[in-house]
Motif scaffolding. Structure first.
Motif, PDB file in Angstrom:
ATOM      1  N   ASP A 150     -94.930  89.456  18.068  1.00 40.52           N
ATOM      2  CA  ASP A 150     -95.554  90.047  19.250  1.00 40.52           C
ATOM      3  C   ASP A 150     -96.007  91.477  18.959  1.00 40.52           C
ATOM      4  O   ASP A 150     -97.091  91.894  19.394  1.00 40.52           O
ATOM      5  N   ARG A 210     -99.791  93.238  19.326  1.00 44.11           N
ATOM      6  CA  ARG A 210    -100.049  94.432  20.136  1.00 44.11           C
ATOM      7  C   ARG A 210    -100.637  95.552  19.285  1.00 44.11           C
ATOM      8  O   ARG A 210    -101.568  96.255  19.709  1.00 44.11           O
ATOM      9  N   ARG A 226    -104.285  94.668  18.493  1.00 47.47           N
ATOM     10  CA  ARG A 226    -105.177  94.912  19.636  1.00 47.47           C
ATOM     11  C   ARG A 226    -105.421  96.399  19.830  1.00 47.47           C
ATOM     12  O   ARG A 226    -106.553  96.819  20.122  1.00 47.47           O
ATOM     13  N   HIS A 227    -104.397  97.208  19.666  1.00 48.63           N
ATOM     14  CA  HIS A 227    -104.590  98.660  19.766  1.00 48.63           C
ATOM     15  C   HIS A 227    -105.593  99.142  18.727  1.00 48.63           C
ATOM     16  O   HIS A 227    -106.496  99.932  19.027  1.00 48.63           O
ATOM     17  N   ARG A 229     -95.024  99.872  22.763  1.00 49.44           N
ATOM     18  CA  ARG A 229     -96.049  99.552  23.758  1.00 49.44           C
ATOM     19  C   ARG A 229     -95.926  98.139  24.324  1.00 49.44           C
ATOM     20  O   ARG A 229     -96.880  97.339  24.250  1.00 49.44           O
ATOM     21  N   PRO A 230     -94.776  97.781  24.898  1.00 49.76           N
ATOM     22  CA  PRO A 230     -94.645  96.445  25.493  1.00 49.76           C
ATOM     23  C   PRO A 230     -95.675  96.249  26.596  1.00 49.76           C
ATOM     24  O   PRO A 230     -95.962  97.165  27.369  1.00 49.76           O
ATOM     25  N   ASP A 231     -96.239  95.049  26.651  1.00 51.48           N
ATOM     26  CA  ASP A 231     -97.305  94.793  27.618  1.00 51.48           C
ATOM     27  C   ASP A 231     -96.986  93.641  28.563  1.00 51.48           C
ATOM     28  O   ASP A 231     -97.858  93.171  29.306  1.00 51.48           O
ATOM     29  N   THR A 273     -96.305  90.597  27.798  1.00 48.94           N
ATOM     30  CA  THR A 273     -96.636  89.277  27.256  1.00 48.94           C
ATOM     31  C   THR A 273     -95.696  88.965  26.102  1.00 48.94           C
ATOM     32  O   THR A 273     -94.949  89.820  25.627  1.00 48.94           O
TER      33      THR A 273
END
Length: 263
Positions: free
Chosen positions: A50, A54, A57-58, A239-241, A243
């Motif tokens: 995960d 993330r 994507r960043h 940076r947990p989102d 998902t």
């Protein structure tokens, strides 16, 4: 392909534990033994994956990176790195690097990207940075004059002190231009030393010794770089989102993660 199916392999063990399909009885036996020693191992491995998505994507969305060099890519599992970054930037280009012949065989069929972008696979050992950077697959897919995201996910714990893991990563990053980024996850025993130590012994018993690192040792990989907030933290805290893996305890994670920019 010269694939030793009778000996457990780290990439296939990982694939088995996260629910993949590309493994053999030796890998399943190893994975089961490791999970008996530390039942949180599947949670830990999924949280690491995960984090990779993330961070990717960043890099594509916020940092504007369009070129990725993924070291120790492992068995292709969807979504792969290129699927994540090309969903943000269809013209992104990705070069995968691994030295497992099974990864090579599977990558030929699975690592196809968007028409606008490109993906390539390079069979190489990360302990040979010069060979990676000089390889035609790297030179023809990526432009070394433009920023590159170097991703080194869940692999340096298999590099021992004599391998000089920090030096290897530095030799990969140094030729890349300003604005390039380094994204890493780094194995540690800081949060569950007994359990993680038992898992490490299971790996070592199968010919895969590990070098787990403290927070201070993990920080050595990022010397001279500008860390992206929140810095070097456990992967589930980067940076947990909301998902992916949902509820995760600190003691169930044995990996630091960070992203940093090269000035």
């Amino acid at each position: 392909m010269d694939i030793d199916t009778g000996t457990a392999h780290s990439a296939r063990i990982y694939d088995y534990i996260i629910g993949g399909e590309d493994h053999f009885p030796a890998d399943r036996e190893a994975g089961d033994a490791m999970c008996r020693e530390w039942p949180a191992l599947p949670v830990h491995m999924r949280a690491n994956r995960d984090f990779m998505h993330r961070a990717a994507r960043h890099l594509a969305r916020e940092a504007g990176i369009r070129q990725f060099l993924d070291i120790g890519s492992g068995i292709p599992t969807s979504p792969s790195l290129h699927e994540t970054v090309q969903a943000e930037a269809p013209d992104a280009r990705v070069v995968y690097v691994d030295n497992d012949p099974l990864v090579l065989a599977l990558s030929r069929d699975r690592l196809t990207g968007t028409p606008e972008g490109r993906t390539a696979y390079l069979e190489a050992d990360m302990r040979d940075p010069a060979g990676i950077l000089a390889a035609p697959a790297f030179r023809t897919t990526l432009d070394p004059g433009r920023p590159v995201a170097l991703t080194v996910i869940a692999i340096v714990h298999f590099l021992l002190d004599e391998h000089d893991a920090v030096g290897i990563v530095r030799r990969l990053l140094d030729p890349l231009p300003s604005g390039s980024h380094l994204a890493m996850s780094i194995g540690t025993a800081d949060f569950a030393p007994e359990e993680v130590g038992r898992v490490a012994r299971e790996y070592a018993a199968r010919g895969m010794p590990m070098r787990l690192r403290t927070h201070a040792e993990a920080a050595e990989f990022f010397t001279g770089l500008d860390l992206v907030d929140p810095g070097i933290v456990q992967v589930h805290r980067w940076r947990p989102d909301g998902t992916g893996t949902r509820v995760v305890r600190d003691e169930d994670i044995a990996m630091y993660g960070a992203v940093a920019r090269k000035p």
